[in-house]
Design a protein around this motif. Structure first.
Motif, PDB file in Angstrom:
ATOM      1  N   ARG A  25       4.539 -17.861  -1.876  1.00 17.50           N
ATOM      2  CA  ARG A  25       3.949 -17.503  -3.169  1.00 17.50           C
ATOM      3  C   ARG A  25       5.021 -17.020  -4.138  1.00 17.50           C
ATOM      4  NH1 ARG A  25      -1.154 -14.629  -0.473  1.00 17.50           N
ATOM      5  NH2 ARG A  25      -2.480 -16.466  -0.320  1.00 17.50           N
ATOM      6  N   ALA A  26       5.936 -16.215  -3.675  1.00 19.85           N
ATOM      7  CA  ALA A  26       7.007 -15.716  -4.530  1.00 19.85           C
ATOM      8  C   ALA A  26       7.895 -16.865  -4.988  1.00 19.85           C
ATOM      9  CB  ALA A  26       7.837 -14.669  -3.792  1.00 19.85           C
ATOM     10  N   GLY A  27       8.174 -17.795  -4.087  1.00 19.41           N
ATOM     11  CA  GLY A  27       9.002 -18.952  -4.424  1.00 19.41           C
ATOM     12  C   GLY A  27       8.319 -19.890  -5.392  1.00 19.41           C
ATOM     13  N   ILE A  66       1.431 -12.582  15.182  1.00 20.74           N
ATOM     14  CA  ILE A  66       1.365 -13.906  14.557  1.00 20.74           C
ATOM     15  C   ILE A  66       0.804 -13.803  13.148  1.00 20.74           C
ATOM     16  CG2 ILE A  66       0.200 -16.150  14.661  1.00 20.74           C
ATOM     17  CD1 ILE A  66       0.404 -15.886  17.759  1.00 20.74           C
ATOM     18  N   VAL A  67      -0.244 -13.015  12.982  1.00 16.82           N
ATOM     19  CA  VAL A  67      -0.838 -12.842  11.652  1.00 16.82           C
ATOM     20  C   VAL A  67       0.167 -12.216  10.697  1.00 16.82           C
ATOM     21  CG1 VAL A  67      -2.611 -11.580  10.350  1.00 16.82           C
ATOM     22  CG2 VAL A  67      -3.216 -12.777  12.458  1.00 16.82           C
ATOM     23  N   LYS A  68       0.919 -11.209  11.161  1.00  9.65           N
ATOM     24  CA  LYS A  68       1.932 -10.580  10.306  1.00  9.65           C
ATOM     25  C   LYS A  68       2.988 -11.601   9.873  1.00  9.65           C
ATOM     26  CE  LYS A  68       3.539  -7.004  12.507  1.00  9.65           C
ATOM     27  NZ  LYS A  68       3.992  -5.711  13.039  1.00  9.65           N
ATOM     28  N   GLU A  69       3.406 -12.465  10.793  1.00 10.29           N
ATOM     29  CA  GLU A  69       4.401 -13.486  10.462  1.00 10.29           C
ATOM     30  C   GLU A  69       3.848 -14.481   9.448  1.00 10.29           C
ATOM     31  OE1 GLU A  69       5.551 -15.116  14.226  1.00 10.29           O
ATOM     32  OE2 GLU A  69       6.457 -13.230  14.885  1.00 10.29           O
ATOM     33  N   ILE A  70       2.596 -14.874   9.599  1.00 12.16           N
ATOM     34  CA  ILE A  70       1.973 -15.810   8.661  1.00 12.16           C
ATOM     35  C   ILE A  70       1.866 -15.176   7.278  1.00 12.16           C
ATOM     36  CG2 ILE A  70      -0.184 -16.988   8.085  1.00 12.16           C
ATOM     37  CD1 ILE A  70      -0.535 -17.471  11.125  1.00 12.16           C
ATOM     38  N   VAL A  71       1.457 -13.922   7.230  1.00 17.15           N
ATOM     39  CA  VAL A  71       1.336 -13.226   5.943  1.00 17.15           C
ATOM     40  C   VAL A  71       2.696 -13.127   5.268  1.00 17.15           C
ATOM     41  CG1 VAL A  71       0.823 -10.972   4.892  1.00 17.15           C
ATOM     42  CG2 VAL A  71      -0.758 -11.978   6.532  1.00 17.15           C
ATOM     43  N   ALA A  72       3.731 -12.827   6.032  1.00 17.31           N
ATOM     44  CA  ALA A  72       5.080 -12.739   5.459  1.00 17.31           C
ATOM     45  C   ALA A  72       5.522 -14.094   4.916  1.00 17.31           C
ATOM     46  CB  ALA A  72       6.068 -12.239   6.517  1.00 17.31           C
ATOM     47  N   GLU A  73       5.254 -15.158   5.663  1.00 13.61           N
ATOM     48  CA  GLU A  73       5.625 -16.506   5.211  1.00 13.61           C
ATOM     49  C   GLU A  73       4.855 -16.891   3.954  1.00 13.61           C
ATOM     50  OE1 GLU A  73       7.913 -19.874   5.249  1.00 13.61           O
ATOM     51  OE2 GLU A  73       8.099 -18.140   6.549  1.00 13.61           O
ATOM     52  N   LEU A  74       3.577 -16.582   3.908  1.00 14.61           N
ATOM     53  CA  LEU A  74       2.788 -16.868   2.709  1.00 14.61           C
ATOM     54  C   LEU A  74       3.318 -16.109   1.500  1.00 14.61           C
ATOM     55  CD1 LEU A  74      -0.875 -16.935   4.039  1.00 14.61           C
ATOM     56  CD2 LEU A  74       0.380 -18.820   3.015  1.00 14.61           C
TER      57      LEU A  74
END
Length: 83
Positions: free
Chosen positions: A51-53, A39-47
């Motif tokens: 941020r990039a967007g 879950i943490v990995k998925e949240i970090v990827a989404e963040l």
């Protein structure tokens, strides 16, 4: 990094356990920790995506409606109270 280390520690501890009940509890803890890590990995990827967007696209600059239009909107409390 912290999750990987914690999971490794639990795995090493599991190898030393002889008690099946205690082993089952620690195995469950390891599974829970692995799930939380995912879950943490998925949240970090989404963040990272957000941020990039946000750097690529400037935020919209919508103007606020003029005060005269704000006065024409119905009062939500009055609308709810009429029913």
């Amino acid at each position: 990094v912290h999750f990987d280390g914690a999971i490794s520690q639990v795995q090493r501890y599991l190898r030393t356990l002889d008690d099946p009940a205690l082993r089952a509890k620690w195995l469950r803890a390891k599974e829970d920790l692995s799930g939380e890590f995912q879950i943490v990995k998925e949240i970090v990827a989404e963040l990272s995506k957000l941020r990039a967007g946000s750097k690529a696209v400037p935020p919209p600059t919508a103007a606020a409606p003029p005060p005269s239009q704000l006065l024409l909107r119905p009062d939500p409390v009055a609308v709810v109270g009429d029913h």
